[in-house]
Design an enzyme around this catalytic site. Sequence first.
Site, PDB file in Angstrom:
ATOM      1  CG  PHE A 272      -1.861   1.254   1.116  1.00  0.00           C
ATOM      2  CD1 PHE A 272      -3.016   1.207   0.360  1.00  0.00           C
ATOM      3  CD2 PHE A 272      -1.535   2.450   1.744  1.00  0.00           C
ATOM      4  CE1 PHE A 272      -3.838   2.326   0.222  1.00  0.00           C
ATOM      5  CE2 PHE A 272      -2.347   3.577   1.617  1.00  0.00           C
ATOM      6  CZ  PHE A 272      -3.503   3.508   0.860  1.00  0.00           C
TER       7      PHE A 272
ATOM      8  CG  ASP B  35       5.414   4.104   1.965  1.00  0.00           C
ATOM      9  OD1 ASP B  35       5.372   4.850   2.972  1.00  0.00           O
ATOM     10  OD2 ASP B  35       4.456   3.982   1.176  1.00  0.00           O
TER      11      ASP B  35
ATOM     12  CE  LYS C 288      -1.369   7.262   6.632  1.00  0.00           C
ATOM     13  NZ  LYS C 288      -1.069   6.081   5.858  1.00  0.00           N
TER      14      LYS C 288
END
Length: 429
Positions: free
Chosen positions: A152, A237, A266
Site C-alpha cells: 500500500f 515507505d 502521517k
Amino acid sequence: MDARAEQFIDTGARSMALEQSYAAPNYAPIPVVLERGQGCWLWDAAGRRYLDFMSAYSAVSHGHAHPRLVRALVEQAQQLAVASRAYHSTTLGPFLAALVEAADLPAPARALPASGGCESVETAIKAARRWGYRVKRIAADRATIAVARGNFHGRSSTVIGFSTEPSYRADFGPFAPGFRHFDFGDIDSLAAAIDDNTCAVLLEPIQGEAGIIVPPSGYLAAVRRLCDERRVLLILDEIQSGLGRTGAMFAYMHESIRPDGVIVGKALGGGLLPVSAFVAVASVLDLMDPGSHGSTFGGNPLAGRVALEALRVIHDERLVERSRVLGEHLLMRLDDLASPLVRAVRGRGLWVGVDLDPKRVSARAVVERMAERGVLSKDTHETVIRFAPPLTVEREQLDWGIDVFADVLHEVSGTSARSRRPALSAPAA
Ligand SMILES: *Cc1c(COP(=O)(O)O)cnc(C)c1O
C-alpha cells in the site's frame, strides 16, 4: 432525556445524514460522529468518550490537540502560513535539517517536502527513475521499480496501478508500466524481480494496510545486501511505520541498515496538517533540479513549523522509547488472550494487528461493538483489527482498551477469552 442531550443526538444524526447525502460513498464509516479530541480520547456529538486505538492510521501519533503543536500551529498561522517555494522561508530549513538528521541516511542527504503521503511516493518514483537514467544509465523509458505484492503506497493512478488489491484498481486503468512484483518477505522472489533495468526497490518495512504483516527477521538486511549487489536503490515507505510507531524512529533501524531513501508522512504533521517528504541521499535528490518537480503547498511555512515541532516532541517526550516498551506490553497481552477467534497476533511497537477467524466472527462486527463500549479501532482486510493508539498513550489506558477488546471477543464467542480486570471502569481523561 434532557433537551440538551437530545440536541446533541440530533447533531450526530444530522451530520451522518448530510454525509450520506453529499459525500461520495468511497468510505463506509463506523457509525460514530466525532466532534472533539484531546490526547488519546475522542468525543462524539452526544458527548460520549472513546479511546483512540486508530490514531488516524498513525497521523495522530502525538495524540489529539497536543498543546505544543497547537501553539506552534496558531503562532505560525498568525505569522505566515503559505508563501510558495518561489521564495525562501524561515521554517523550511530547520524542519528539513531535523528530518534529515532523524532519518540518519548516509551523508549527505536531502529532503523534498510535499503534503499528502502519496505525493511523496510519487516524488520517490520520479527521483528513482531519474537516478536510473542519469546515473545507472538505463536506456530511456525502460526503468522498472520492484514492488511487493500486498503493498500500500497510496491512491494516485500510478500507485494503484501496481497495487495487488482488486478493489483499489477496478475500472481505474489503464495503468503506468514499469513496476515488477515480488513476494513480501521472500528474498529469492525479490532477486528474481530485479534485472539490469531495475532502478529501485520500493517497500514498506512492515505492510500496514495488508494487515500489519511483519517480515522474517533479517529480511531488510538481506534486501539491503541484494540492492547493493545489483546496484538498485532501496526506498522504504515509512509513512505509517516511521516516526516511532514500531518502537524505533524508523523501522529500518531495528536491523541497523540505511536505505537510500525513505518516505515520511502521517505523524510528520503532528496530527494537525498533511505533511510528507521524500528523504534521500544527495546523489539521488540532487538530480531533482529546478523545474523538475514541485508542489504549491509542499514545505509551506505553517507545515514546516508544525513538522519541526512534531519531531521535537517525539524526541522530548521519548515517544520512540514509549512505543517500544508499551508495544511489548501490548503484544504480550494480546498474545495472552488465547481466544479461539484469534488466528494470529502480529506487530511491532504500538502497532499490532489481531487476525480474527472470519469463519467465526466478522472483524467489522467486533470493531462496532468495541465502539459501543468506547474504544475506536478499525478492521483492515476484513479479518484484522488494528491496535495503534497515539504513542502518548498511558499504560492504564492501553490496558483498559485491551480489556474491552477481550470482553467483546468473549461476548461474541460465548467462550473464554480472558480479561484480567473483571470490572471495566474507564481511566480518567
Ligand atoms: C497512508 C499511507 C500512504 C498514503 O498516504 P496519504 O497521506 O494517504 O496519501 C502511503 N504509504 C503508506 C505505507 C501509508 O500507510
